[in-house]
Write a protein that holds these residues in place. Structure first.
Motif, PDB file in Angstrom:
ATOM      1  N   LEU A  16      40.621  51.987  49.750  1.00 57.32           N
ATOM      2  CA  LEU A  16      39.815  50.995  49.064  1.00 57.32           C
ATOM      3  C   LEU A  16      38.331  51.324  49.182  1.00 57.32           C
ATOM      4  N   LEU A  17      37.893  51.690  50.385  1.00 60.51           N
ATOM      5  CA  LEU A  17      36.490  52.016  50.606  1.00 60.51           C
ATOM      6  C   LEU A  17      36.085  53.300  49.900  1.00 60.51           C
ATOM      7  N   ILE A  18      36.971  54.293  49.915  1.00 61.28           N
ATOM      8  CA  ILE A  18      36.674  55.555  49.242  1.00 61.28           C
ATOM      9  C   ILE A  18      36.513  55.321  47.743  1.00 61.28           C
ATOM     10  N   ASP A  19      37.440  54.591  47.162  1.00 60.34           N
ATOM     11  CA  ASP A  19      37.391  54.327  45.726  1.00 60.34           C
ATOM     12  C   ASP A  19      36.121  53.568  45.362  1.00 60.34           C
ATOM     13  N   PHE A  20      35.771  52.569  46.156  1.00 65.90           N
ATOM     14  CA  PHE A  20      34.571  51.782  45.881  1.00 65.90           C
ATOM     15  C   PHE A  20      33.318  52.638  45.994  1.00 65.90           C
ATOM     16  N   THR A  21      33.267  53.514  46.988  1.00 63.02           N
ATOM     17  CA  THR A  21      32.098  54.371  47.170  1.00 63.02           C
ATOM     18  C   THR A  21      31.893  55.286  45.976  1.00 63.02           C
ATOM     19  N   VAL A  22      32.968  55.906  45.514  1.00 57.53           N
ATOM     20  CA  VAL A  22      32.856  56.789  44.354  1.00 57.53           C
ATOM     21  C   VAL A  22      32.375  55.999  43.134  1.00 57.53           C
ATOM     22  N   SER A  23      32.893  54.782  42.964  1.00 60.46           N
ATOM     23  CA  SER A  23      32.477  53.952  41.841  1.00 60.46           C
ATOM     24  C   SER A  23      30.989  53.615  41.924  1.00 60.46           C
ATOM     25  N   VAL A  24      30.498  53.334  43.129  1.00 58.21           N
ATOM     26  CA  VAL A  24      29.071  53.045  43.306  1.00 58.21           C
ATOM     27  C   VAL A  24      28.232  54.276  43.009  1.00 58.21           C
ATOM     28  N   LEU A  25      28.687  55.448  43.475  1.00 52.52           N
ATOM     29  CA  LEU A  25      27.953  56.679  43.208  1.00 52.52           C
ATOM     30  C   LEU A  25      27.853  56.949  41.717  1.00 52.52           C
ATOM     31  N   VAL A  26      28.922  56.659  40.991  1.00 52.11           N
ATOM     32  CA  VAL A  26      28.943  56.911  39.551  1.00 52.11           C
ATOM     33  C   VAL A  26      28.039  55.935  38.812  1.00 52.11           C
ATOM     34  N   ASN A  27      28.170  54.658  39.100  1.00 52.87           N
ATOM     35  CA  ASN A  27      27.517  53.630  38.296  1.00 52.87           C
ATOM     36  C   ASN A  27      26.136  53.229  38.795  1.00 52.87           C
ATOM     37  N   LYS A  59      31.373  60.565  35.585  1.00 55.38           N
ATOM     38  CA  LYS A  59      30.349  60.405  34.561  1.00 55.38           C
ATOM     39  C   LYS A  59      30.839  60.991  33.235  1.00 55.38           C
ATOM     40  N   GLU A  60      31.534  62.117  33.327  1.00 50.44           N
ATOM     41  CA  GLU A  60      32.107  62.738  32.129  1.00 50.44           C
ATOM     42  C   GLU A  60      33.127  61.808  31.481  1.00 50.44           C
ATOM     43  N   TYR A  61      33.993  61.198  32.287  1.00 50.45           N
ATOM     44  CA  TYR A  61      34.979  60.271  31.745  1.00 50.45           C
ATOM     45  C   TYR A  61      34.309  59.040  31.148  1.00 50.45           C
ATOM     46  N   GLU A  62      33.261  58.585  31.793  1.00 49.75           N
ATOM     47  CA  GLU A  62      32.541  57.424  31.288  1.00 49.75           C
ATOM     48  C   GLU A  62      31.992  57.709  29.889  1.00 49.75           C
ATOM     49  N   SER A  63      31.416  58.896  29.693  1.00 45.94           N
ATOM     50  CA  SER A  63      30.897  59.282  28.384  1.00 45.94           C
ATOM     51  C   SER A  63      32.026  59.427  27.370  1.00 45.94           C
ATOM     52  N   PHE A  64      33.149  59.994  27.803  1.00 38.62           N
ATOM     53  CA  PHE A  64      34.297  60.186  26.917  1.00 38.62           C
ATOM     54  C   PHE A  64      34.863  58.850  26.450  1.00 38.62           C
ATOM     55  N   ILE A  65      34.962  57.888  27.354  1.00 42.09           N
ATOM     56  CA  ILE A  65      35.517  56.572  27.032  1.00 42.09           C
ATOM     57  C   ILE A  65      34.723  55.909  25.909  1.00 42.09           C
ATOM     58  N   GLU A  66      33.411  56.085  25.916  1.00 41.03           N
ATOM     59  CA  GLU A  66      32.574  55.474  24.887  1.00 41.03           C
ATOM     60  C   GLU A  66      32.859  56.033  23.497  1.00 41.03           C
ATOM     61  N   LYS A  67      33.488  57.208  23.422  1.00 43.10           N
ATOM     62  CA  LYS A  67      33.732  57.858  22.138  1.00 43.10           C
ATOM     63  C   LYS A  67      35.154  57.641  21.614  1.00 43.10           C
ATOM     64  N   VAL A  68      36.005  57.009  22.412  1.00 45.71           N
ATOM     65  CA  VAL A  68      37.386  56.770  21.997  1.00 45.71           C
ATOM     66  C   VAL A  68      37.478  55.382  21.360  1.00 45.71           C
ATOM     67  N   TYR A  97      32.992  46.162  30.305  1.00 43.18           N
ATOM     68  CA  TYR A  97      32.323  47.197  31.100  1.00 43.18           C
ATOM     69  C   TYR A  97      33.142  47.582  32.332  1.00 43.18           C
ATOM     70  N   TYR A  98      33.587  46.596  33.105  1.00 39.65           N
ATOM     71  CA  TYR A  98      34.300  46.903  34.346  1.00 39.65           C
ATOM     72  C   TYR A  98      35.693  47.472  34.065  1.00 39.65           C
ATOM     73  N   GLU A  99      36.256  47.124  32.909  1.00 38.76           N
ATOM     74  CA  GLU A  99      37.519  47.738  32.518  1.00 38.76           C
ATOM     75  C   GLU A  99      37.326  49.226  32.231  1.00 38.76           C
ATOM     76  N   LYS A 100      36.221  49.563  31.599  1.00 39.67           N
ATOM     77  CA  LYS A 100      35.916  50.964  31.320  1.00 39.67           C
ATOM     78  C   LYS A 100      35.660  51.739  32.614  1.00 39.67           C
ATOM     79  N   MET A 101      34.977  51.102  33.550  1.00 36.93           N
ATOM     80  CA  MET A 101      34.713  51.770  34.817  1.00 36.93           C
ATOM     81  C   MET A 101      36.010  52.000  35.602  1.00 36.93           C
TER      82      MET A 101
END
Length: 384
Positions: free
Chosen positions: A16-27, A238-247, A255-259
């Motif tokens: 849980l902590l690892i996943d949250f940390t990566v999400s914070v680093l990305v966003n 970040k790459e996936y985040e950009s890709f999601i905006e184009k689908v 927003y949080y669903e996309k993240m």
């Protein structure tokens, strides 16, 4: 005689902590408290919506519980509070601004060692978003450390120096009690990994890990762990985040669903002619085309027909998940390089509810297409 409370925490906390940390680093949210509240409320809503499937909080990754903290019956360290002291590890780390040494580190290994290390690391949560090239670099950068029985590998309170993957041996996890004694809170037997939390969270070691038997470990230094694992995971999301905006179908997501979706994607790469999906197989997830082209082949009454080709921004494999049937078509890579974002079945069920109507509407189009090609609707269950 005083009795100290038991501070043992749930086994899923590491993930849980690892996943949250990566999400914070990305966003990189401006208000971390507000972001954390929305993030964990989102997880809670997803868990409630997925009942009674009894999915874990980390089910937005395929086979979540196969990662580093669950490869044996392990309970994470009970006491995570330490008096912080100034150390070499206390520096701030920003993956986006990291322009440090990019020279690839290589420690020679036999083919057998590489294969075993690849198996040991493939389900570690932080490695899940890395593509095969990145994973090869991870394997290249790990060095072997032999340990003797009773040898301390990491000590509670020390700075984090390495991340470890177990090759063989048994290892005990202990935390210090207030009276100076130690309490065992978990054990690794023959497999597992440890040491990433101190490297990620800029904190001293939360527990002591000691070899119970002689064994061997694969280790990665703190600097390499950050450069390869954290930075690549950051860039991949970040790459996936950009890709999601184009689908197109994702435009209905919040927003949080996309993240959450960007965290759930896993990289899949193929060469021209590679089999991606085989007709008749059970569906394990769906695919989104980031780069390249795939072709979809349907066999009906001994007749084989190419139904369509899917290019960048398209998707396939969803209908078997919607209908809960086996794959009714075969999919091959049809260009030199095919790069896909894979979404496993659990993440599909939890994250793509708002897109389901579009997918079902497309299903009707696919049915009509099949009738034109094969002249019958009787066996139509899923085109992919």
């Amino acid at each position: 005689m005083s009795h100290h409370p038991n501070y043992e925490i749930p086994a899923e906390l590491n993930n849980l902590l690892i996943d949250f940390t990566v999400s914070v680093l990305v966003n990189r949210p401006g208000d971390l408290i507000e972001y954390a509240a929305n993030y964990f409320n989102r997880l809670l809503d997803e868990r409630r919506n997925s009942a009674p499937s009894n999915h874990s909080l980390q089910s937005n990754h395929c086979n979540e519980d196969d990662n580093d903290s669950t490869s044996s019956d392990i309970k994470p360290p009970a006491r995570l509070s330490f008096t912080r002291r100034k150390s070499v590890f206390a520096e701030h780390y920003d993956p986006e601004e990291d322009e440090g040494d990019t020279e690839q580190i290589f420690y020679p290994k036999s083919d057998e060692q590489r294969q075993r290390l690849g198996e040991a690391t493939k389900n570690i949560l932080l490695f899940r978003s890395l593509d095969p090239t990145d994973m090869n670099e991870v394997i290249d950068a790990m060095f072997e450390r032999k340990v003797e029985a009773n040898e301390v590998v990491i000590k509670q309170g020390d700075d984090g120096d390495n991340f470890y993957v177990i090759a063989d041996g048994t290892f005990s996890i202990t935390v210090a009690n207030d009276d100076g004694t130690e309490k065992e809170v978990g054990k690794y037997v023959g497999s597992g990994s440890f040491g990433e939390l101190a490297l990620m969270y800029n904190m001293p070691r939360a527990a002591t890990v000691r070899a119970v038997t002689a064994g061997s470990l694969w280790a990665m230094s703190r600097q390499t762990f950050r450069r390869i694992v954290l930075k690549r995971a950051f860039m991949k999301r970040k790459e996936y985040e950009s890709f999601i905006e184009k689908v197109e179908i994702f435009k209905f997501l919040e927003y949080y669903e996309k993240m959450s979706l960007s965290d759930a994607f896993m990289a899949r790469c193929y060469k021209n002619g590679d089999l991606i999906i085989k007709q008749g197989d059970q569906a394990d997830g769906m695919y989104f085309v980031q780069e390249g082209i795939v072709r979809i082949i349907k066999e009906e009454n001994g007749q084989e027909q190419e139904l369509s080709r899917v290019e960048k921004g398209g998707y396939f494999g969803e209908l078997a998940l919607i209908t809960k049937k086996s794959r009714a078509a075969t999919v091959y890579a049809a260009s030199a390089e095919v790069k896909l974002a894979f979404l496993d079945v659990l993440a599909f069920e939890r994250l793509l509810g708002p897109c389901m109507n579009i997918m079902r509407r497309n299903f009707n189009h696919y049915e009509d297409q099949l009738v034109k090609l094969f002249g019958s609707k009787s066996n139509v269950t899923d085109l992919r």
